[in-house]
Design an enzyme around this catalytic site. Sequence first.
Site: not given
Ligand code: NAD
Length: 252
Positions: A143, A156
């Site tokens: 991130s 985080y």
């Molecule tokens: N959306 C944002 O603004 C953003 C910004 C920076 C980084 N990220 C990173 O991008 C990635 C995806 O983010 P997103 O917004 O698409 O999130 P999201 O919540 O839509 O997707 C995360 C997925 O991980 C799954 N998950 C949770 N715990 C788990 C486990 N123990 N084992 C396997 N699967 C598991 C959830 O069921 C979900 O489908 C993450 O690593 C997040 O930190 C997102």
Amino acid sequence: MGRLEGKVGIITGAVRGIGRATAERFSAEGASLVIADIDGDGIEKTAAEIREAGGNVVGQACDVSDAASCEATVKRALDEFGKLNVLMNNAAYFIGKVTVEDVDIAEWRRAIDVNLTGPMLMSKFAIPAMRDAGGGSIIHVASQLGSVGKPMRSDYCSVKGGLIQLARCMAADHVGDNIRVNSLSPGPIGTERIFERSGSEEAAQQESGSLTLMGRVGLPTEIANAALFLASDESSFMTGDDLLVDGGYNAL
Ligand SMILES: NC(=O)c1ccc[n+]([C@@H]2O[C@H](COP(=O)([O-])OP(=O)(O)OC[C@H]3O[C@@H](n4cnc5c(N)ncnc54)[C@H](O)[C@@H]3O)[C@@H](O)[C@H]2O)c1
């Protein structure tokens, strides 16, 4: 099209959001995929939908904090497709805004287990398979908050900073195996989760989009494009690097 032709990949946390967008992009570019998520029903549904669009994709129930579950996910890729070239560690567990003083200790441990130990475990089992395949690309989804701090986000920022460091160390350990390891750091991205957290898409744009130079949240496909670059041979001179895709969030 065809930028991942002949490659086999695993993407964790792919029911929705960035993981799903990347699964759709990778499969449109010719990759065969195991998509894995703790939501077992959800991942079967997502896999079926990507197959309907022509993708060669299977779903796998997996908790990335559990070693046996990670081992089974890598084995599934080998059983289904015979090799492994790409691993994207995208799954994440979010505990919300809280200070260290107030955080629930079990919640903190769960965040570390899923978000930092999970990518280590997936990598541990993927590396021998990638070595057998002659090399590969591992992507830890970190991130922009892995490089800067933010109030109430100690867990985080800590795990995402840890993932950037994990990529650097693994890159050094496995350069001789032709395995490249990078982190990919999105800024605020308009996923369902972000919209739910803010209450609406409009509120998310105001709350998070306003923090970028571009004045908007990114699209999941904009991160999928960056992941595609890291997964493909086009990024052949990148290892131990962090690819920041944040609309200018960290520029100032
Ligand atoms: N959306 C944002 O603004 C953003 C910004 C920076 C980084 N990220 C990173 O991008 C990635 C995806 O983010 P997103 O917004 O698409 O999130 P999201 O919540 O839509 O997707 C995360 C997925 O991980 C799954 N998950 C949770 N715990 C788990 C486990 N123990 N084992 C396997 N699967 C598991 C959830 O069921 C979900 O489908 C993450 O690593 C997040 O930190 C997102």
